[in-house]
Design a protein around this motif. Structure first.
Motif, short mmCIF file in Angstrom:
data_model
loop_
_atom_site.label_atom_id
_atom_site.label_comp_id
_atom_site.label_asym_id
_atom_site.label_seq_id
_atom_site.Cartn_x
_atom_site.Cartn_y
_atom_site.Cartn_z
N GLY A 127 0.82 -1.20 0.00
CA GLY A 127 0.00 0.00 0.00
C GLY A 127 0.86 1.25 0.00
N SER A 128 1.64 1.42 1.02
CA SER A 128 2.69 2.44 1.04
C SER A 128 3.90 1.78 1.69
N PRO A 129 5.10 2.13 1.30
CA PRO A 129 6.29 1.41 1.77
C PRO A 129 6.56 1.61 3.25
N VAL A 130 7.20 0.63 3.86
CA VAL A 130 7.57 0.69 5.27
C VAL A 130 9.03 0.32 5.44
N HIS A 131 9.58 0.81 6.55
CA HIS A 131 10.95 0.48 6.94
C HIS A 131 10.89 0.04 8.39
N MET A 132 11.54 -1.05 8.72
CA MET A 132 11.52 -1.57 10.08
C MET A 132 12.93 -1.62 10.67
N GLU A 133 13.00 -1.45 11.98
CA GLU A 133 14.26 -1.59 12.69
C GLU A 133 14.10 -2.64 13.77
N LEU A 134 14.87 -3.70 13.66
CA LEU A 134 14.81 -4.79 14.63
C LEU A 134 15.71 -4.42 15.81
N LYS A 135 15.10 -4.13 16.96
CA LYS A 135 15.84 -3.59 18.10
C LYS A 135 16.40 -4.65 19.01
N SER A 136 15.68 -5.73 19.22
CA SER A 136 16.19 -6.78 20.10
C SER A 136 15.54 -8.11 19.76
N VAL A 137 16.30 -9.17 20.00
CA VAL A 137 15.81 -10.54 19.83
C VAL A 137 16.13 -11.28 21.10
N LYS A 138 15.11 -11.67 21.87
CA LYS A 138 15.29 -12.37 23.13
C LYS A 138 14.47 -13.64 23.12
N SER A 139 15.17 -14.76 23.21
CA SER A 139 14.51 -16.06 23.19
C SER A 139 13.62 -16.14 21.94
N ASN A 140 12.31 -16.23 22.14
CA ASN A 140 11.40 -16.36 21.01
C ASN A 140 10.66 -15.06 20.72
N ASP A 141 11.11 -13.95 21.32
CA ASP A 141 10.43 -12.67 21.16
C ASP A 141 11.33 -11.65 20.47
N VAL A 142 10.73 -10.78 19.67
CA VAL A 142 11.47 -9.71 19.01
C VAL A 142 10.77 -8.38 19.31
N GLU A 143 11.57 -7.34 19.30
CA GLU A 143 11.06 -5.98 19.48
C GLU A 143 11.53 -5.15 18.31
N LEU A 144 10.64 -4.40 17.70
CA LEU A 144 10.99 -3.64 16.52
C LEU A 144 10.22 -2.34 16.47
N SER A 145 10.69 -1.44 15.63
CA SER A 145 9.96 -0.22 15.32
C SER A 145 9.63 -0.22 13.84
N ILE A 146 8.53 0.44 13.49
CA ILE A 146 8.06 0.44 12.11
C ILE A 146 7.72 1.88 11.71
N ARG A 147 8.23 2.30 10.58
CA ARG A 147 7.91 3.63 10.08
C ARG A 147 7.34 3.52 8.67
N GLY A 148 6.18 4.13 8.48
CA GLY A 148 5.57 4.16 7.16
C GLY A 148 5.90 5.45 6.43
N TYR A 149 5.89 5.40 5.12
CA TYR A 149 6.27 6.56 4.30
C TYR A 149 5.16 6.87 3.29
N PRO A 150 4.96 8.15 3.03
CA PRO A 150 3.92 8.53 2.06
C PRO A 150 4.39 8.32 0.62
N ILE A 151 3.46 8.12 -0.27
CA ILE A 151 3.74 8.13 -1.70
C ILE A 151 2.68 8.98 -2.37
N SER A 152 2.92 9.37 -3.59
CA SER A 152 2.06 10.34 -4.27
C SER A 152 0.63 9.83 -4.44
N ASP A 153 0.45 8.51 -4.59
CA ASP A 153 -0.88 7.96 -4.86
C ASP A 153 -1.71 7.72 -3.60
N ILE A 154 -1.08 7.82 -2.42
CA ILE A 154 -1.79 7.55 -1.17
C ILE A 154 -1.66 8.76 -0.25
#
Length: 214
Positions: A127-154
């Protein structure tokens, strides 16, 4: 090369040499100032000191592009060219793709956008592109941040529907989601939903390659 630049083309990626006389060709140099108009939409001039030629392409009718301000070592040009091409191919605009370079490439400051930086070449599968940052991986759990970006059509006020269990609510397409927690299995399924960049241990990798990291 003059014929190529005057053809209707969505994206033009030049890999070669630019000198004071213009683009270096097998039969001499082509100065973009000699062209009255061009058919190129967006472009990447992956050559040393390509700003002037890129600025001239915009003046002749191109929407916008990415150029260089200094000399670029060949390995850097190859790496940046591949990254930019992939970012543009999944829906990022010229400006956003250039910005993401700084997270992975030390010489990204030698590249800049001319013309319309909001121009994008293809529509994102997400739909619109995203970029993720994987901050930590502990056992079977992960923590991340997600940023979405605008595009001309949306438009900026549009809503992103994740269609994915860990996300209980929808959000604006340009929202920044911090400290998102999920299991590694859920993260792997998220990565299978599309191709997007992930910042992991200081490097920009791709979602479809993340399964091998766990």
């Amino acid at each position: 090369l003059a014929d190529v630049l005057q053809e209707e083309t969505d994206f033009f990626h030049y890999i070669g040499h630019v000198e004071d006389e213009g683009f270096r060709c097998t039969d001499g140099h082509l100065d973009a100032r000699s062209l009255s108009d061009v058919g190129v939409g967006a472009f990447l001039l992956n050559a040393c000191n390509s700003y002037q030629q890129g600025r001239t392409l915009v003046d002749a009718g191109a929407l916008g592009g990415i150029v260089t301000l200094a000399n670029i070592p060949n390995p850097t040009a190859t790496s940046i060219g591949m990254t930019l091409a992939r970012l543009l191919n999944i829906g990022f605009s010229l400006s956003t793709a250039r910005t993401l370079l700084e997270k992975d490439e030390q010489l990204a400051s030698r590249y800049m956008v001319v013309g319309d930086g909001h121009a994008n070449i293809v529509e994102s599968q997400l739909g619109s592109p995203v970029h993720m940052e994987l901050k930590s991986v502990k056992s079977n759990d992960v923590e991340l941040s997600i940023r979405g970006y605008p595009i001309s059509d949306i438009p900026n006020g549009s809503i992103r529907d994740w269609h994915f269990d860990p996300f209980e609510e929808n959000c604006l397409v340009t929202a920044y989601l911090e400290n998102v927690e999920m299991t590694s299995e859920e993260f792997e399924r998220l990565c299978e939903n599309g191709d997007f960049p992930v910042l992991y241990e200081g490097q920009l990798v791709w979602s479809k390659e993340m399964r091998s990291k766990f």
